[in-house]
Design a protein around this motif. Sequence first.
Motif, mmCIF file in Angstrom:
data_model
loop_
_atom_site.group_PDB
_atom_site.id
_atom_site.type_symbol
_atom_site.label_atom_id
_atom_site.label_comp_id
_atom_site.label_asym_id
_atom_site.label_seq_id
_atom_site.Cartn_x
_atom_site.Cartn_y
_atom_site.Cartn_z
ATOM 1 N N CYS A 213 -8.007 -26.703 -42.788
ATOM 2 C CA CYS A 213 -8.290 -26.766 -44.222
ATOM 3 C C CYS A 213 -9.216 -27.931 -44.540
ATOM 4 N N PRO A 214 -9.897 -27.868 -45.710
ATOM 5 C CA PRO A 214 -10.656 -29.026 -46.177
ATOM 6 C C PRO A 214 -9.716 -30.005 -46.874
ATOM 7 N N ASN A 215 -10.082 -31.268 -46.885
ATOM 8 C CA ASN A 215 -9.263 -32.278 -47.565
ATOM 9 C C ASN A 215 -9.515 -32.304 -49.065
ATOM 10 N N THR A 216 -10.674 -31.773 -49.480
ATOM 11 C CA THR A 216 -11.028 -31.746 -50.893
ATOM 12 C C THR A 216 -11.197 -30.301 -51.355
ATOM 13 N N ALA A 217 -11.120 -30.082 -52.667
ATOM 14 C CA ALA A 217 -11.208 -28.742 -53.222
ATOM 15 C C ALA A 217 -12.533 -28.074 -52.866
ATOM 16 N N PHE A 218 -12.447 -26.970 -52.114
ATOM 17 C CA PHE A 218 -13.620 -26.209 -51.679
ATOM 18 C C PHE A 218 -14.632 -27.099 -50.944
ATOM 19 N N GLY A 219 -14.129 -28.131 -50.282
ATOM 20 C CA GLY A 219 -15.009 -29.070 -49.586
ATOM 21 C C GLY A 219 -15.416 -28.598 -48.204
ATOM 22 N N TYR A 220 -16.313 -29.367 -47.591
ATOM 23 C CA TYR A 220 -16.777 -29.085 -46.239
ATOM 24 C C TYR A 220 -16.110 -30.014 -45.219
ATOM 25 N N ASP A 221 -15.202 -30.876 -45.708
ATOM 26 C CA ASP A 221 -14.530 -31.847 -44.848
ATOM 27 C C ASP A 221 -13.300 -31.208 -44.185
ATOM 28 N N ASN A 222 -13.564 -30.198 -43.355
ATOM 29 C CA ASN A 222 -12.491 -29.422 -42.729
ATOM 30 C C ASN A 222 -11.804 -30.198 -41.618
ATOM 31 N N MET A 223 -10.490 -30.020 -41.530
ATOM 32 C CA MET A 223 -9.677 -30.685 -40.519
ATOM 33 C C MET A 223 -8.803 -29.656 -39.793
ATOM 34 N N ASN A 238 -8.120 -32.651 -34.759
ATOM 35 C CA ASN A 238 -9.556 -32.938 -34.741
ATOM 36 C C ASN A 238 -10.155 -32.689 -36.118
ATOM 37 N N ALA A 239 -11.262 -33.354 -36.392
ATOM 38 C CA ALA A 239 -12.099 -32.932 -37.508
ATOM 39 C C ALA A 239 -12.763 -31.628 -37.081
ATOM 40 N N LEU A 240 -12.808 -30.646 -37.973
ATOM 41 C CA LEU A 240 -13.383 -29.340 -37.655
ATOM 42 C C LEU A 240 -14.852 -29.342 -38.057
ATOM 43 N N THR A 241 -15.714 -29.437 -37.071
ATOM 44 C CA THR A 241 -17.147 -29.540 -37.334
ATOM 45 C C THR A 241 -17.852 -28.222 -37.070
ATOM 46 N N GLY A 242 -18.997 -28.023 -37.756
ATOM 47 C CA GLY A 242 -19.807 -26.826 -37.540
ATOM 48 C C GLY A 242 -19.568 -25.725 -38.542
ATOM 49 N N VAL A 243 -18.534 -25.864 -39.373
ATOM 50 C CA VAL A 243 -18.251 -24.881 -40.429
ATOM 51 C C VAL A 243 -18.967 -25.342 -41.693
ATOM 52 N N THR A 244 -19.803 -24.490 -42.248
ATOM 53 C CA THR A 244 -20.682 -24.906 -43.351
ATOM 54 C C THR A 244 -20.040 -24.818 -44.723
ATOM 55 N N SER A 246 -15.750 -24.180 -46.729
ATOM 56 C CA SER A 246 -14.315 -24.404 -46.508
ATOM 57 C C SER A 246 -13.762 -23.373 -45.531
ATOM 58 N N ILE A 247 -13.080 -23.838 -44.474
ATOM 59 C CA ILE A 247 -12.437 -22.909 -43.545
ATOM 60 C C ILE A 247 -11.363 -22.137 -44.315
ATOM 61 N N SER A 248 -11.339 -20.825 -44.162
ATOM 62 C CA SER A 248 -10.416 -20.010 -44.963
ATOM 63 C C SER A 248 -9.555 -19.084 -44.118
ATOM 64 N N GLY A 249 -9.771 -19.067 -42.807
ATOM 65 C CA GLY A 249 -8.932 -18.225 -41.960
ATOM 66 C C GLY A 249 -9.370 -18.295 -40.516
ATOM 67 N N PHE A 250 -8.402 -18.199 -39.587
ATOM 68 C CA PHE A 250 -8.751 -17.994 -38.180
ATOM 69 C C PHE A 250 -7.710 -17.111 -37.523
ATOM 70 N N SER A 251 -8.101 -16.535 -36.389
ATOM 71 C CA SER A 251 -7.334 -15.459 -35.776
ATOM 72 C C SER A 251 -5.984 -15.944 -35.274
ATOM 73 N N VAL A 252 -4.977 -15.103 -35.463
ATOM 74 C CA VAL A 252 -3.625 -15.523 -35.184
ATOM 75 C C VAL A 252 -2.746 -14.481 -34.492
ATOM 76 N N ALA A 253 -3.085 -13.209 -34.537
ATOM 77 C CA ALA A 253 -2.122 -12.173 -34.147
ATOM 78 C C ALA A 253 -2.106 -11.896 -32.652
ATOM 79 N N GLY A 254 -0.901 -11.794 -32.111
ATOM 80 C CA GLY A 254 -0.747 -11.364 -30.728
ATOM 81 C C GLY A 254 -1.511 -12.216 -29.745
ATOM 82 N N GLU A 255 -1.858 -11.628 -28.618
ATOM 83 C CA GLU A 255 -2.659 -12.308 -27.604
ATOM 84 C C GLU A 255 -3.710 -11.340 -27.062
ATOM 85 N N PRO A 256 -4.641 -10.895 -27.930
ATOM 86 C CA PRO A 256 -5.672 -9.964 -27.489
ATOM 87 C C PRO A 256 -6.630 -10.613 -26.506
ATOM 88 N N SER A 257 -7.339 -9.785 -25.763
ATOM 89 C CA SER A 257 -8.236 -10.290 -24.723
ATOM 90 C C SER A 257 -9.345 -11.168 -25.293
#
Length: 301
Positions: A213-223, A238-244, A246-257
Amino acid sequence: MKAIKRLLAYSALTPLLLLVSAKDAKASLLGTDWSNFNSNLYSIDTNTGTATLIGPTGQIRMIGLVVDVDSTIYAISEEPNSRLWTLNPTTGYSTLVGLLGFNLQEGDMTIDPVSGDMYVADGSGDNLYIVNKGTAAATLVGSFGAAGRDVSGLQFFDGTLYGLALMDGSPDVLGTVNIASGLFTTIGATGTNCGVIAALGRDPASGTTYIGCPNTAFGYDNMLYAVDLTTGASVLSNALTGVTSSISGFSVAGEPSILKPVPEPTSTLSLLALGTLGAASTVKRKLKPSQSTEKETTKVG
């Protein structure tokens, strides 16, 4: 004999080497961001916190992302009648599945790897839905209740649905979500205070569950934070770098290839057994010539 001793020593070390490798392994997760212009698909290295751009989705304001056990990537766009999309893992480009029938805001999505059901949290409306993966039709499960205000992260693990509630301006909390009623039960404070949007996801290789998530509202300071599912407490990974955006989701389900999982403990044990058998076989081959020589010496005497 020296060669045999070295071989036996290597065989003894093999279990340790494999266990260390399995313990330290981490996967590259897939993530998306919330953007007013064009949300992107990223590959996220949880070891370094570096996100690498795969490509634009062609849609704005993506909320949540999940990879199904068949490696299909799903995401939802935030709009008056939100839409469910599948994403191309090579280009990031989106293909429409259908309309949800309501405006999803500040939420997340996950898939039960056993039943295959897709669960979606509407963080603004404080409700849990089941969404049909083939049509996008949404069925209301129920309200999160007061304890689950603004659930913006969802994650299934070991048969339990976990949720991250941002609690508006108050500190965030982790809890469990009843999949029959939607009711949120608090586990504990995470120690984070994410800015409006967040994501919850588990690295299937290391077993670590992350808050992004970002530390600020709709910010780019993702952590990126590692969270304890038993207490809710989290530590900065870690600080999450390279996302232009606000990070809003990443993959979570099961263990696909697509997540490149490491061998499970049973597989590791099988590898250990093969290694030991191979070493034993080599020792036998090395002993046989020595035994033959002894027999020939006895005959000559």
